[in-house]
Write a protein that holds these residues in place. Structure first.
Motif, PDB file in Angstrom:
ATOM      1  N   ILE A  13     -17.590 -20.753 -35.791  1.00  0.00           N
ATOM      2  CA  ILE A  13     -18.153 -20.859 -37.148  1.00  0.00           C
ATOM      3  C   ILE A  13     -19.059 -19.666 -37.433  1.00  0.00           C
ATOM      4  O   ILE A  13     -19.021 -19.050 -38.515  1.00  0.00           O
ATOM      5  N   GLY A  14     -19.888 -19.286 -36.438  1.00  0.00           N
ATOM      6  CA  GLY A  14     -20.791 -18.144 -36.624  1.00  0.00           C
ATOM      7  C   GLY A  14     -20.032 -16.836 -36.783  1.00  0.00           C
ATOM      8  O   GLY A  14     -20.392 -15.980 -37.606  1.00  0.00           O
ATOM      9  N   SER A  15     -18.966 -16.664 -35.993  1.00  0.00           N
ATOM     10  CA  SER A  15     -18.175 -15.432 -36.095  1.00  0.00           C
ATOM     11  C   SER A  15     -17.516 -15.320 -37.462  1.00  0.00           C
ATOM     12  O   SER A  15     -17.493 -14.245 -38.084  1.00  0.00           O
ATOM     13  N   LEU A  16     -16.985 -16.445 -37.961  1.00  0.00           N
ATOM     14  CA  LEU A  16     -16.349 -16.442 -39.271  1.00  0.00           C
ATOM     15  C   LEU A  16     -17.359 -16.113 -40.372  1.00  0.00           C
ATOM     16  O   LEU A  16     -17.078 -15.346 -41.294  1.00  0.00           O
ATOM     17  N   ALA A  17     -18.551 -16.699 -40.249  1.00  0.00           N
ATOM     18  CA  ALA A  17     -19.588 -16.440 -41.250  1.00  0.00           C
ATOM     19  C   ALA A  17     -19.997 -14.973 -41.244  1.00  0.00           C
ATOM     20  O   ALA A  17     -20.226 -14.356 -42.302  1.00  0.00           O
ATOM     21  N   LEU A  18     -20.074 -14.372 -40.041  1.00  0.00           N
ATOM     22  CA  LEU A  18     -20.452 -12.968 -39.938  1.00  0.00           C
ATOM     23  C   LEU A  18     -19.392 -12.066 -40.573  1.00  0.00           C
ATOM     24  O   LEU A  18     -19.709 -11.092 -41.274  1.00  0.00           O
ATOM     25  N   ILE A  19     -18.136 -12.423 -40.374  1.00  0.00           N
ATOM     26  CA  ILE A  19     -17.051 -11.636 -40.965  1.00  0.00           C
ATOM     27  C   ILE A  19     -17.076 -11.735 -42.488  1.00  0.00           C
ATOM     28  O   ILE A  19     -16.934 -10.746 -43.203  1.00  0.00           O
ATOM     29  N   VAL A  20     -17.283 -12.951 -42.990  1.00  0.00           N
ATOM     30  CA  VAL A  20     -17.327 -13.146 -44.441  1.00  0.00           C
ATOM     31  C   VAL A  20     -18.507 -12.390 -45.045  1.00  0.00           C
ATOM     32  O   VAL A  20     -18.386 -11.737 -46.092  1.00  0.00           O
TER      33      VAL A  20
END
Length: 279
Positions: A13-20
């Motif tokens: 979830i954190g990785s996806l948020a960072l990418i977004v």
């Protein structure tokens, strides 16, 4: 430990948020921040400020939101002093607001230069020297001389003139005005022949070689043009002897002395022929 991290849903979830977040930042920077910073889609058409005074050009450029700088001053009799004779970027170009326009302004007083000496230089070197001083090459005339160099220049060395002044040149044609007698060089060694020609004011243009049996190498056999007199500075082509390469003679046969004391010559091949072997 790694197994725990890669199996934890919060890691993904954190990785996806960072990418977004990164993608959103790049989008905002490209569409909003950078266009604002570089005045994207904003352009000014450069006005024509040539053929007007520098003061008028300054006012006109300021009205357009542009700056200026005098990059060069030149003398041009077609314009009054302090008039703009060139600009960069040129008129009608689209530029960013606050862009600097470089102006070339007419000057009333022409720059002064001191004329260099180009005597004894080749024509090419003389032209380069004068151009480096900001002078122009005028007429080129030729006179008889043993050397192809500058004989005279129309403006003497050390004279102070306006930049762009024209200098006429008189060049030697490489030929003298005297008629000289061609020395007798046939039969001489090449160095001696060259010395005699040089003393007579003549030149050696080329040397050709001819194999000769009865002459020592480097002996002058002939010359061209075959004239008794030439103009000083003219050139000759010399024909020189070189060693004659004689092909090796075939090997002689063996000499055989018989029992009576008489000798006879036998071809080499016959020695290896069984029919000629007495044994």
């Amino acid at each position: 430990m790694l197994k725990y991290i890669f199996t934890n849903k919060y890691f993904y979830i954190g990785s996806l948020a960072l990418i977004v977040f990164g993608a959103a930042f790049l989008f905002v920077a490209d569409k909003l921040i950078m266009p604002y910073y570089t005045n994207y889609n904003e352009g000014i058409t450069v006005p024509d400020v040539t053929r007007i005074s520098l003061e008028e050009a300054q006012t006109l450029l300021a009205d357009y939101g542009l700056r200026f700088e005098v990059s060069d001053r030149r003398a041009n009799s077609a314009y009054p002093a302090d008039y703009v004779i060139d600009q960069s970027p040129s008129a009608s170009n689209i530029v960013k607001p606050n862009r600097k326009i470089y102006l070339t302004v007419n000057t009333e007083v022409k720059p002064q230069v001191v004329v260099p000496s180009v005597l004894d230089l080749s024509l090419r070197n003389a032209e380069i020297q004068l151009q480096n001083y900001g002078l122009k090459i005028g007429s080129r005339s030729y006179e008889s001389s043993r050397f192809k160099t500058i004989i005279r220049q129309s403006i003497p060395e050390g004279t102070t003139v306006e930049k762009g002044a024209v200098v006429d040149l008189v060049v030697g044609d490489g030929l003298g005005s005297r008629i000289v007698t061609v020395p007798n060089i046939v039969g001489l060694q090449l160095p001696e022949a060259q010395l005699k020609l040089r003393e007579a004011g003549l030149r050696v243009e080329a040397v050709q070689f001819r194999p000769t049996k009865d002459m020592a190498p480097n002996t002058v056999l002939d010359f061209n043009p075959r004239k008794e007199q030439l103009r000083e500075g003219e050139s000759l082509t010399l024909t020189i002897s070189e060693r004659f390469r004689v092909e090796e003679e075939s090997e002689g046969g063996a000499v055989i002395i018989d029992s009576t004391g008489n000798s006879s010559s036998t071809p080499p091949d016959s020695l290896n022929n069984p029919q000629n072997n007495p044994n």
